[in-house]
Design a protein around this motif. Structure first.
Motif, PDB file in Angstrom:
ATOM      1  N   VAL A 238       4.184  22.307 -86.903  1.00  0.00           N
ATOM      2  CA  VAL A 238       3.235  21.823 -87.913  1.00  0.00           C
ATOM      3  C   VAL A 238       3.415  22.597 -89.212  1.00  0.00           C
ATOM      4  O   VAL A 238       3.493  22.020 -90.303  1.00  0.00           O
ATOM      5  CB  VAL A 238       1.783  21.956 -87.405  1.00  0.00           C
ATOM      6  CG1 VAL A 238       0.786  21.721 -88.543  1.00  0.00           C
ATOM      7  CG2 VAL A 238       1.519  20.982 -86.266  1.00  0.00           C
ATOM      8  N   LEU A 239       3.507  23.921 -89.099  1.00  0.00           N
ATOM      9  CA  LEU A 239       3.683  24.767 -90.281  1.00  0.00           C
ATOM     10  C   LEU A 239       5.004  24.484 -90.979  1.00  0.00           C
ATOM     11  O   LEU A 239       5.084  24.487 -92.213  1.00  0.00           O
ATOM     12  CB  LEU A 239       3.588  26.244 -89.883  1.00  0.00           C
ATOM     13  CG  LEU A 239       2.191  26.742 -89.509  1.00  0.00           C
ATOM     14  CD1 LEU A 239       2.268  28.117 -88.846  1.00  0.00           C
ATOM     15  CD2 LEU A 239       1.297  26.814 -90.750  1.00  0.00           C
ATOM     16  N   SER A 240       6.047  24.233 -90.190  1.00  0.00           N
ATOM     17  CA  SER A 240       7.348  23.915 -90.779  1.00  0.00           C
ATOM     18  C   SER A 240       7.276  22.626 -91.582  1.00  0.00           C
ATOM     19  O   SER A 240       7.802  22.543 -92.699  1.00  0.00           O
ATOM     20  CB  SER A 240       8.402  23.793 -89.674  1.00  0.00           C
ATOM     21  OG  SER A 240       9.652  23.410 -90.215  1.00  0.00           O
ATOM     22  N   ALA A 278      12.704  17.882 -85.415  1.00  0.00           N
ATOM     23  CA  ALA A 278      12.251  18.662 -86.568  1.00  0.00           C
ATOM     24  C   ALA A 278      13.430  19.325 -87.264  1.00  0.00           C
ATOM     25  O   ALA A 278      13.490  19.401 -88.500  1.00  0.00           O
ATOM     26  CB  ALA A 278      11.233  19.719 -86.118  1.00  0.00           C
ATOM     27  N   LYS A 279      14.393  19.805 -86.481  1.00  0.00           N
ATOM     28  CA  LYS A 279      15.577  20.441 -87.050  1.00  0.00           C
ATOM     29  C   LYS A 279      16.423  19.418 -87.808  1.00  0.00           C
ATOM     30  O   LYS A 279      16.975  19.730 -88.882  1.00  0.00           O
ATOM     31  CB  LYS A 279      16.408  21.093 -85.945  1.00  0.00           C
ATOM     32  CG  LYS A 279      17.614  21.891 -86.452  1.00  0.00           C
ATOM     33  CD  LYS A 279      17.178  23.051 -87.336  1.00  0.00           C
ATOM     34  CE  LYS A 279      18.368  23.897 -87.768  1.00  0.00           C
ATOM     35  NZ  LYS A 279      17.956  25.007 -88.659  1.00  0.00           N
ATOM     36  N   MET A 280      16.509  18.187 -87.304  1.00  0.00           N
ATOM     37  CA  MET A 280      17.257  17.137 -88.011  1.00  0.00           C
ATOM     38  C   MET A 280      16.611  16.845 -89.368  1.00  0.00           C
ATOM     39  O   MET A 280      17.301  16.689 -90.377  1.00  0.00           O
ATOM     40  CB  MET A 280      17.319  15.869 -87.158  1.00  0.00           C
ATOM     41  CG  MET A 280      18.226  15.972 -85.936  1.00  0.00           C
ATOM     42  SD  MET A 280      18.175  14.492 -84.874  1.00  0.00           S
ATOM     43  CE  MET A 280      19.102  13.326 -85.886  1.00  0.00           C
ATOM     44  N   ARG A 281      15.287  16.806 -89.398  1.00  0.00           N
ATOM     45  CA  ARG A 281      14.589  16.590 -90.680  1.00  0.00           C
ATOM     46  C   ARG A 281      14.840  17.759 -91.629  1.00  0.00           C
ATOM     47  O   ARG A 281      15.018  17.580 -92.839  1.00  0.00           O
ATOM     48  CB  ARG A 281      13.094  16.401 -90.440  1.00  0.00           C
ATOM     49  CG  ARG A 281      12.736  15.079 -89.764  1.00  0.00           C
ATOM     50  CD  ARG A 281      11.241  14.832 -89.793  1.00  0.00           C
ATOM     51  NE  ARG A 281      10.517  15.753 -88.933  1.00  0.00           N
ATOM     52  CZ  ARG A 281      10.260  15.523 -87.649  1.00  0.00           C
ATOM     53  NH1 ARG A 281      10.672  14.395 -87.077  1.00  0.00           N
ATOM     54  NH2 ARG A 281       9.585  16.392 -86.946  1.00  0.00           N
ATOM     55  N   THR A 292      23.242  17.241 -89.453  1.00  0.00           N
ATOM     56  CA  THR A 292      22.186  16.399 -88.873  1.00  0.00           C
ATOM     57  C   THR A 292      22.763  15.492 -87.796  1.00  0.00           C
ATOM     58  O   THR A 292      22.219  15.377 -86.695  1.00  0.00           O
ATOM     59  CB  THR A 292      21.524  15.525 -89.960  1.00  0.00           C
ATOM     60  OG1 THR A 292      20.918  16.359 -90.942  1.00  0.00           O
ATOM     61  CG2 THR A 292      20.464  14.609 -89.348  1.00  0.00           C
ATOM     62  N   LEU A 293      23.882  14.851 -88.128  1.00  0.00           N
ATOM     63  CA  LEU A 293      24.495  13.927 -87.177  1.00  0.00           C
ATOM     64  C   LEU A 293      25.044  14.659 -85.961  1.00  0.00           C
ATOM     65  O   LEU A 293      24.967  14.158 -84.832  1.00  0.00           O
ATOM     66  CB  LEU A 293      25.608  13.133 -87.863  1.00  0.00           C
ATOM     67  CG  LEU A 293      25.150  12.227 -89.018  1.00  0.00           C
ATOM     68  CD1 LEU A 293      26.357  11.558 -89.660  1.00  0.00           C
ATOM     69  CD2 LEU A 293      24.145  11.197 -88.532  1.00  0.00           C
ATOM     70  N   GLN A 294      25.570  15.841 -86.190  1.00  0.00           N
ATOM     71  CA  GLN A 294      26.102  16.623 -85.071  1.00  0.00           C
ATOM     72  C   GLN A 294      24.975  17.004 -84.109  1.00  0.00           C
ATOM     73  O   GLN A 294      25.128  16.909 -82.886  1.00  0.00           O
ATOM     74  CB  GLN A 294      26.802  17.876 -85.591  1.00  0.00           C
ATOM     75  CG  GLN A 294      27.484  18.692 -84.497  1.00  0.00           C
ATOM     76  CD  GLN A 294      28.257  19.866 -85.063  1.00  0.00           C
ATOM     77  OE1 GLN A 294      28.367  20.036 -86.269  1.00  0.00           O
ATOM     78  NE2 GLN A 294      28.805  20.681 -84.179  1.00  0.00           N
ATOM     79  N   LEU A 295      23.847  17.437 -84.662  1.00  0.00           N
ATOM     80  CA  LEU A 295      22.701  17.780 -83.814  1.00  0.00           C
ATOM     81  C   LEU A 295      22.143  16.524 -83.151  1.00  0.00           C
ATOM     82  O   LEU A 295      21.754  16.547 -81.974  1.00  0.00           O
ATOM     83  CB  LEU A 295      21.606  18.455 -84.647  1.00  0.00           C
ATOM     84  CG  LEU A 295      20.317  18.850 -83.893  1.00  0.00           C
ATOM     85  CD1 LEU A 295      20.625  19.833 -82.771  1.00  0.00           C
ATOM     86  CD2 LEU A 295      19.295  19.443 -84.856  1.00  0.00           C
ATOM     87  N   ALA A 313      15.961   9.842 -88.630  1.00  0.00           N
ATOM     88  CA  ALA A 313      16.637  11.053 -89.113  1.00  0.00           C
ATOM     89  C   ALA A 313      18.140  10.826 -89.255  1.00  0.00           C
ATOM     90  O   ALA A 313      18.748  11.195 -90.276  1.00  0.00           O
ATOM     91  CB  ALA A 313      16.354  12.222 -88.169  1.00  0.00           C
ATOM     92  N   ALA A 314      18.751  10.219 -88.239  1.00  0.00           N
ATOM     93  CA  ALA A 314      20.198   9.966 -88.297  1.00  0.00           C
ATOM     94  C   ALA A 314      20.520   8.913 -89.359  1.00  0.00           C
ATOM     95  O   ALA A 314      21.511   9.044 -90.097  1.00  0.00           O
ATOM     96  CB  ALA A 314      20.695   9.511 -86.929  1.00  0.00           C
ATOM     97  N   GLY A 315      19.695   7.886 -89.456  1.00  0.00           N
ATOM     98  CA  GLY A 315      19.911   6.845 -90.458  1.00  0.00           C
ATOM     99  C   GLY A 315      19.802   7.393 -91.872  1.00  0.00           C
ATOM    100  O   GLY A 315      20.549   6.989 -92.774  1.00  0.00           O
ATOM    101  N   THR A 316      18.872   8.324 -92.083  1.00  0.00           N
ATOM    102  CA  THR A 316      18.726   8.964 -93.394  1.00  0.00           C
ATOM    103  C   THR A 316      19.988   9.740 -93.766  1.00  0.00           C
ATOM    104  O   THR A 316      20.476   9.658 -94.898  1.00  0.00           O
ATOM    105  CB  THR A 316      17.515   9.911 -93.389  1.00  0.00           C
ATOM    106  OG1 THR A 316      16.333   9.155 -93.101  1.00  0.00           O
ATOM    107  CG2 THR A 316      17.362  10.606 -94.733  1.00  0.00           C
TER     108      THR A 316
END
Length: 402
Positions: A238-240, A278-281, A292-295, A313-316
């Motif tokens: 949430v904080l992130s 969250a990490k992808m964002r 992002t795509l690798q993750l 996330a991947a589409g972005t």
């Protein structure tokens, strides 16, 4: 049905069977006059008094709360709890709702059944949860279980939230906290953390991001002080996200690293999926689209409830890499799930229309581009300002020449 009279009758019958006088049974715990009122159905004993009487009469306190019609409420609670744990929320609703039409006795088990029903109403979008809250709270208060009453009233927060009644939701949380603090005996740490979390979520829904951050940090501080890390990984996520709202990418990454530590400790599969999303964002915000795509390749999206979030996330990332057709394919899979109620989460979903609009614009398909941007723009009009609403607004203005 269990009433003051039936409780009194059971106490009187047991007392007489054991050849005890009212004075002997009352002892020092209560006056003879009070016991007489209870036996005659003119007063309802507190749960503490009922436990004392039960001990002296050689029975479990639940004996006095059992339904005369023979309903096995304890068994029902076990069955409904099992269904709820399996997330069979529709089964919980259908199992309990027929009992609400005057068939449930006034017992603690009945209140517990209604708690499961209330939560299931939230997850299924079923009406009737607020009425059940009032009934369950009344039962708890009758037996002097004021903390339990506060906890069941807290469930109304989620019901109000699903109806976008955020101001009322916040007011209820604050009222419940006041009730809990004034009536509590000892400390119910998990419930106190729940209240901080609910306050944080509701404040962010109202666009009060600094207040939301303060509430989340208060929950974490309480957990750290007591050494119980309930919801900690979620609170750091949430904080992130709040840090991302303010553009502070370094702080957002710091909070995600904190969340990862607790996820690894819990080894919870769902928390791991949420952390990856969250990490992808985060990577997208840092413009590290290949990462992002690798993750995302590690994400088990097939059949997963978070497939829509993964697709977004991947589409972005694909959009910013200029891989338009692949991006369109993924962004077209993004849907608004029934259990997505927070305006920030909903706004994030609606950015998929804005990204598709920009792709169509790059391809010269202006009519399709304007249609997509119009959909996104109209759907976020009542949402608080965020990076998502800002992106949607900018896309709309660019495509509509405003």
């Amino acid at each position: 049905m269990t009433t003051k009279q039936t409780i009194g009758d059971k106490i009187k019958a047991l007392r007489q069977s054991k050849k005890l006088t009212q004075t002997e049974l009352a002892g020092e715990a209560m006056t003879k006059s009070m016991l007489s009122q209870i036996e005659n159905g003119r007063a309802l004993p507190s749960m503490r008094s009922l436990q004392i009487l039960a001990e002296r009469l050689g029975v479990d306190a639940g004996y006095f709360l059992e339904d005369d019609q023979g309903i096995d409420l304890a068994g029902m609670v076990r069955d409904i709890a099992a269904q709820f744990k399996l997330k069979n929320y529709s089964a919980v609703v259908s199992g309990v709702r027929p009992m609400l039409d005057g068939k449930l006795p006034v017992t603690v088990d009945a209140a517990r059944l209604m708690e499961f029903y209330i939560a299931a109403c939230y997850y299924t979008g079923t009406d009737g949860g607020e009425e059940a809250v009032a009934r369950a709270a009344e039962i708890y208060e009758r037996f002097g279980l004021f903390v339990e009453s506060a906890k069941v009233r807290y469930l109304t927060y989620a019901l109000l939230f699903t109806q976008s009644r955020y101001e009322e939701s916040l007011e209820l949380i604050l009222d419940v906290r006041e009730l809990y603090m004034s009536k509590k005996v000892g400390s119910n740490l998990l419930f106190e953390i729940d209240l901080h979390y609910a306050e944080s979520v509701t404040l962010s829904a109202l666009g009060n991001y600094s207040g939301s951050e303060a509430a989340a940090l208060a929950a974490i501080a309480l957990s750290r002080e007591e050494g119980v890390y309930y919801l900690t990984d979620h609170l750091y996520r949430v904080l992130s996200n709040l840090a991302l709202m303010s553009g502070n990418l370094e702080q957002a990454g710091h909070y995600l690293d904190k969340s990862r530590l607790y996820v690894e400790l819990s080894e919870d599969a769902m928390s791991l999926q949420l952390l990856r999303l969250a990490k992808m964002r985060q990577l997208n915000a840092e413009r590290r689209y290949e990462d992002t795509l690798q993750l995302g390749a590690q994400f088990e999206a097939e059949g997963d409830r978070y497939v829509s979030s993964w697709s977004l996330a991947a589409g972005t990332a694909l959009f910013y890499l200029g891989r338009d057709e692949e991006a369109l394919e993924l962004l077209s899979r993004v849907t608004l799930a029934d259990d997505v109620h927070h305006p920030l989460d909903r706004a994030a979903v609606f950015t998929s229309y804005a990204y598709k609009a920009r792709i169509y614009g790059r391809q010269g398909k202006l009519e399709e581009a304007r249609q997509q941007s119009q959909i996104a723009y109209e759907r976020v009009q009542q949402f608080p300002p965020s990076v998502y609403t800002r992106f949607i607004g900018e896309t709309y203005r660019e495509l509509h020449g405003q």
